[in-house]
Design a protein around this motif. Structure first.
Motif, PDB file in Angstrom:
ATOM      1  N   THR A  34       0.749  -1.047  -0.473  1.00  0.00           N
ATOM      2  CA  THR A  34      -0.027  -0.261  -0.542  1.00  0.00           C
ATOM      3  C   THR A  34       0.821   1.273  -0.014  1.00  0.00           C
ATOM      4  N   SER A  38       1.034   1.079  -4.049  1.00  0.00           N
ATOM      5  CA  SER A  38      -0.017   2.179  -4.829  1.00  0.00           C
ATOM      6  C   SER A  38       0.247   3.446  -5.104  1.00  0.00           C
ATOM      7  N   TYR A  53      -5.866   0.629  -7.637  1.00  0.00           N
ATOM      8  CA  TYR A  53      -5.482   0.432  -7.131  1.00  0.00           C
ATOM      9  C   TYR A  53      -6.537   0.241  -5.767  1.00  0.00           C
ATOM     10  N   ALA A  54      -6.857   1.626  -5.232  1.00  0.00           N
ATOM     11  CA  ALA A  54      -7.684   1.253  -4.179  1.00  0.00           C
ATOM     12  C   ALA A  54      -9.168   0.540  -4.368  1.00  0.00           C
ATOM     13  N   LEU A  55      -9.694   0.953  -6.096  1.00  0.00           N
ATOM     14  CA  LEU A  55     -10.410   0.065  -5.962  1.00  0.00           C
ATOM     15  C   LEU A  55     -10.325  -1.872  -6.073  1.00  0.00           C
ATOM     16  N   GLY A  57      -9.138  -3.911  -3.940  1.00  0.00           N
ATOM     17  CA  GLY A  57      -8.537  -4.185  -2.453  1.00  0.00           C
ATOM     18  C   GLY A  57      -9.891  -4.151  -1.764  1.00  0.00           C
ATOM     19  N   ALA A  58     -10.848  -2.355  -1.671  1.00  0.00           N
ATOM     20  CA  ALA A  58     -12.060  -2.421  -1.329  1.00  0.00           C
ATOM     21  C   ALA A  58     -12.870  -3.625  -2.450  1.00  0.00           C
ATOM     22  N   GLY A 242     -13.438  -3.179   3.973  1.00  0.00           N
ATOM     23  CA  GLY A 242     -12.836  -2.769   1.860  1.00  0.00           C
ATOM     24  C   GLY A 242     -13.497  -1.128   1.483  1.00  0.00           C
ATOM     25  N   LEU A 243     -14.075  -0.558   2.195  1.00  0.00           N
ATOM     26  CA  LEU A 243     -14.859   0.686   2.015  1.00  0.00           C
ATOM     27  C   LEU A 243     -13.938   1.599   2.432  1.00  0.00           C
ATOM     28  N   TRP A 245     -10.915   0.710   3.691  1.00  0.00           N
ATOM     29  CA  TRP A 245      -9.253   0.130   2.566  1.00  0.00           C
ATOM     30  C   TRP A 245      -8.979   1.328   1.757  1.00  0.00           C
ATOM     31  N   SER A 246     -10.014   1.477   1.102  1.00  0.00           N
ATOM     32  CA  SER A 246     -10.112   2.266  -0.298  1.00  0.00           C
ATOM     33  C   SER A 246      -9.169   3.308  -0.173  1.00  0.00           C
ATOM     34  N   THR A 247      -9.614   3.893   1.172  1.00  0.00           N
ATOM     35  CA  THR A 247      -8.808   6.062   1.021  1.00  0.00           C
ATOM     36  C   THR A 247      -7.921   5.455   1.571  1.00  0.00           C
TER      37      THR A 247
END
Length: 443
Positions: A34, A38, A53-55, A57-58, A242-243, A245-247
């Motif tokens: 990360t 990323s 990359y964010a999507l 993992g989420a 997931g939500l 983590w995306s940040t």
């Protein structure tokens, strides 16, 4: 810390709820990847790289929540992913999957070790091999003596540092430099980062999702947290994880943007050097160091702990079924030392970039995605040919990799393993249908 049984060392004494579950899952998945990969994806593939990359993992964490719900319905008394495979696979298929899991576990810890050595070099000027050695020694002592309870305690502290860093450092830079100046600088020096019609970036997002599904679906630490959670809280915990983590990848990508808007760069590591030099506030620099090292230590510890749990619970226990609980725990201590030493040796001799490493092992993850899903959804024991499909898929991709490149090799791996699984399931259906037609008394 004193544990009364190996199960307590693996899962803790009680089930955990959504709050601690989310913290534990985030601590597992906010890793050296990360922090390094990323921003590297952003630099290599533009804005789509960071978003992709964010999507990746989420979406995969959310999907694993649904898969985990099915797992808990079928086999709720397990401790590790190995327990579930032992329940759903015949011996040949089981040992194939155990072998693959051990390979992917070493890869995960190798990546964290690389990240730790580079960070120690950037922040403190410590030679990378020395930083790696200190890192592995600390993690081995921490995991061997602490177990899951201490890992969870560190996870809570890590999340505090993580979100403080993700909020305060970008805010500090954007207020000091001005959002408009950062944007204009990127348009001037790196306009390719802002290209919307970036087909390679879109291909990276889709390929990243494919890798992410396989990676999360066979992650041993995630399976342990699945078995730690109260059953009714599995899905909401992974969805929320997931939500959130995306940040995090987006925040670390923004760190890079405040560095490159003033000119060019050599590579991702030079960018991090520049970032550290630009953090002229001692409090923020300390916060950044605590956040990054905390993330890497927590991710490595979770991986090491889950690998010990797999080997002792699903390999050692089969060869020594009468081992006492104390023998299992002591075996876990010795394994921690051996695995830590082996990981250090790997980081000493190999130095690929994290993104290249992600694609290299992404071939394995892509080959695993559909077979693991079939194993989970099958009502009876899955045939041994399902794991064999994984081996054939990843083998064909590694053979073709030098000719087609990393991204295409990932797709070859998935397509071959999926096609073989579909062919096998189709054959099974035809065989059952033909058996009914030719059975005595059938019309």
């Amino acid at each position: 810390m004193l544990y009364h049984s190996f199960r307590e060392y693996v899962l803790g004494a009680t089930k955990i709820g959504i709050g601690l579950g989310v913290v534990s899952i985030l601590a597992r998945w906010v890793t050296g990847n990360t922090i390094f990969a990323s921003p590297e994806a952003l630099v290599k593939y533009g804005i789509f790289g960071g978003i992709g990359y964010a999507l990746m993992g989420a979406i995969t964490l959310v999907a694993f929540g649904w898969v985990g719900k099915q797992v808990r319905k079928q086999y709720s008394q397990g401790q590790t992913i190995g327990d579930f495979f032992q329940f759903k696979l015949h011996p040949l298929g089981y040992w194939i999957m155990i072998g693959i899991l051990l390979m992917t576990s070493i890869e995960g810890m190798f990546m964290q070790g690389m990240a730790a050595g580079v960070l120690a070099n950037i922040l403190f000027g410590v030679p990378i091999p020395v930083g790696n050695l200190i890192f592995f020694m600390l993690c081995v002592l921490y995991v061997a003596l602490g177990g899951i309870v201490v890992i969870h305690r560190l996870a809570v502290v890590q999340m505090i540092f993580l979100f403080a860093t993700a909020i305060l450092i970008p805010l500090y830079f954007f207020i000091e430099k001005g959002v408009e100046h950062v944007y204009e600088g990127i348009r001037l020096y790196h306009p390719y980062l802002l290209v919307v019609n970036n087909h390679e970036g879109m291909f990276f997002i889709v390929t990243g999702l494919l890798i992410g599904f396989g990676q999360v679906f066979v992650d041993q630490a995630s399976w342990q947290r699945l078995y730690m959670l109260e059953e009714k809280k599995v899905v909401p915990t992974f969805v929320l994880s997931g939500l959130i983590w995306s940040t995090i990848p987006l925040a670390f990508s923004s760190f890079v943007m405040v560095v490159i808007f003033t000119g060019g760069f050599q590579n991702i590591f030079s960018l991090l050097f520049d970032l550290v030099r630009k953090i002229d506030n001692l409090f923020l620099l300390t916060l950044f160091a605590l956040c990054t090292f905390g993330a890497i230590i927590s991710a490595f510890s979770a991986g090491l702990h889950s690998m010990i749990s797999l080997i002792v619970g699903n390999v050692y226990s089969l060869f020594n079924p009468y081992a006492s609980e104390r023998q299992k725990i002591r075996k876990g201590y010795s394994l921690a030392i051996v695995i830590g030493l082996f990981s250090f040796v790997l980081t000493f001799y190999f130095t690929p970039t994290l993104l290249d490493l992600l694609f290299f092992f992404g071939i394995i993850y892509a080959a695993l995605a559909v077979p693991v899903l079939v194993i989970v959804l099958s009502r009876q024991k899955a045939g041994s040919f399902i794991p064999v499909c994984t081996v054939l898929g990843l083998t064909s991709a590694y053979i073709a990799r030098s000719h087609v490149g990393n991204l295409n090799a990932v797709w070859i791996s998935m397509i071959v393993s999926t096609a073989l699984v579909i062919a096998y399931l189709g054959f099974q259906l035809l065989h059952k249908y033909w058996s009914r037609r030719t059975a005595p008394g059938s019309l």
